[in-house]
Design a protein around this motif. Structure first.
Motif, mmCIF file in Angstrom:
data_model
loop_
_atom_site.group_PDB
_atom_site.id
_atom_site.type_symbol
_atom_site.label_atom_id
_atom_site.label_comp_id
_atom_site.label_asym_id
_atom_site.label_seq_id
_atom_site.Cartn_x
_atom_site.Cartn_y
_atom_site.Cartn_z
ATOM 1 N N LYS A 81 0.838 -1.202 0.000
ATOM 2 C CA LYS A 81 0.000 0.000 0.000
ATOM 3 C C LYS A 81 0.877 1.258 0.000
ATOM 4 O O LYS A 81 0.614 2.202 -0.745
ATOM 5 C CB LYS A 81 -0.939 -0.024 1.207
ATOM 6 C CG LYS A 81 -1.958 1.077 1.230
ATOM 7 C CD LYS A 81 -3.048 0.857 2.262
ATOM 8 C CE LYS A 81 -2.523 0.622 3.647
ATOM 9 N NZ LYS A 81 -3.568 0.597 4.676
ATOM 10 N N PHE A 82 1.919 1.253 0.816
ATOM 11 C CA PHE A 82 2.856 2.381 0.857
ATOM 12 C C PHE A 82 3.498 2.587 -0.510
ATOM 13 O O PHE A 82 3.585 3.711 -1.008
ATOM 14 C CB PHE A 82 3.923 2.145 1.933
ATOM 15 C CG PHE A 82 4.926 3.245 2.018
ATOM 16 C CD1 PHE A 82 4.655 4.401 2.741
ATOM 17 C CD2 PHE A 82 6.149 3.143 1.362
ATOM 18 C CE1 PHE A 82 5.588 5.437 2.805
ATOM 19 C CE2 PHE A 82 7.083 4.170 1.424
ATOM 20 C CZ PHE A 82 6.791 5.316 2.150
ATOM 21 N N ALA A 83 3.935 1.496 -1.141
ATOM 22 C CA ALA A 83 4.575 1.582 -2.453
ATOM 23 C C ALA A 83 3.608 2.133 -3.500
ATOM 24 O O ALA A 83 3.973 3.009 -4.292
ATOM 25 C CB ALA A 83 5.085 0.201 -2.877
ATOM 26 N N ILE A 84 2.383 1.648 -3.492
ATOM 27 C CA ILE A 84 1.389 2.105 -4.468
ATOM 28 C C ILE A 84 1.079 3.572 -4.261
ATOM 29 O O ILE A 84 0.961 4.338 -5.228
ATOM 30 C CB ILE A 84 0.108 1.240 -4.403
ATOM 31 C CG1 ILE A 84 0.422 -0.202 -4.805
ATOM 32 C CG2 ILE A 84 -0.995 1.829 -5.264
ATOM 33 C CD1 ILE A 84 1.087 -0.362 -6.150
ATOM 34 N N ASN A 85 0.957 4.003 -3.026
ATOM 35 C CA ASN A 85 0.712 5.425 -2.750
ATOM 36 C C ASN A 85 1.864 6.284 -3.260
ATOM 37 O O ASN A 85 1.651 7.349 -3.816
ATOM 38 C CB ASN A 85 0.474 5.670 -1.260
ATOM 39 C CG ASN A 85 -0.863 5.144 -0.801
ATOM 40 O OD1 ASN A 85 -1.792 4.970 -1.587
ATOM 41 N ND2 ASN A 85 -0.969 4.861 0.473
ATOM 42 N N GLU A 86 3.076 5.803 -3.063
ATOM 43 C CA GLU A 86 4.252 6.536 -3.534
ATOM 44 C C GLU A 86 4.281 6.571 -5.056
ATOM 45 O O GLU A 86 4.564 7.607 -5.652
ATOM 46 C CB GLU A 86 5.527 5.895 -2.980
ATOM 47 C CG GLU A 86 6.752 6.750 -3.240
ATOM 48 C CD GLU A 86 7.940 6.233 -2.464
ATOM 49 O OE1 GLU A 86 8.787 5.581 -3.093
ATOM 50 O OE2 GLU A 86 8.017 6.492 -1.241
ATOM 51 N N ILE A 87 3.974 5.447 -5.688
ATOM 52 C CA ILE A 87 3.916 5.394 -7.151
ATOM 53 C C ILE A 87 2.855 6.360 -7.667
ATOM 54 O O ILE A 87 3.083 7.105 -8.622
ATOM 55 C CB ILE A 87 3.645 3.951 -7.642
ATOM 56 C CG1 ILE A 87 4.881 3.077 -7.397
ATOM 57 C CG2 ILE A 87 3.244 3.932 -9.106
ATOM 58 C CD1 ILE A 87 4.638 1.595 -7.574
ATOM 59 N N SER A 88 1.700 6.379 -7.024
ATOM 60 C CA SER A 88 0.614 7.284 -7.427
ATOM 61 C C SER A 88 1.046 8.735 -7.310
ATOM 62 O O SER A 88 0.769 9.546 -8.180
ATOM 63 C CB SER A 88 -0.623 7.051 -6.575
ATOM 64 O OG SER A 88 -1.129 5.756 -6.783
ATOM 65 N N ASP A 89 1.758 9.074 -6.232
ATOM 66 C CA ASP A 89 2.234 10.443 -6.036
ATOM 67 C C ASP A 89 3.247 10.844 -7.092
ATOM 68 O O ASP A 89 3.245 11.957 -7.602
ATOM 69 C CB ASP A 89 2.857 10.615 -4.652
ATOM 70 C CG ASP A 89 1.825 10.570 -3.532
ATOM 71 O OD1 ASP A 89 0.613 10.693 -3.822
ATOM 72 O OD2 ASP A 89 2.230 10.405 -2.368
#
Length: 92
Positions: A81-89
């Motif tokens: 989830k952290f990785a996906i949020n960072e990718i989205s940002d």
């Protein structure tokens, strides 16, 4: 667009276009249902994201190095989830 951004963009497109939520994507790639993604499960995700075969091993290792916060060499849901949020940002 640099190589890193290109890879992150492909992962973002895969998750956005093929899954209703990032949790659904995680569950899909968590083949053994243990709540953690192995290096091979991450490679499967990268393959679906159309990351070149040669790069999949390198990228999967790098993703684990960067996002595996508890040091078990796996990516659990919170780390994913952290990785996906960072990718989205980064894709904005």
């Amino acid at each position: 667009m640099g190589r890193k951004e290109e890879i992150l963009n492909k992962i973002q497109i895969l998750i956005t276009n093929h899954f209703s939520t990032s949790e659904a994507a995680f569950a899909f790639f968590d083949k053994n249902g243990d709540g953690k993604l192995t290096k091979n499960e991450i490679k499967d995700l990268l393959k679906e994201a159309e990351i070149n075969g040669f790069l999949r091993g390198i990228v999967s290792s790098k993703l684990i190095d960067v996002y595996d916060k508890d040091g078990d060499e796996l990516i659990d849901w919170e780390e994913f989830k952290f990785a996906i949020n960072e990718i989205s940002d980064e894709s904005k």
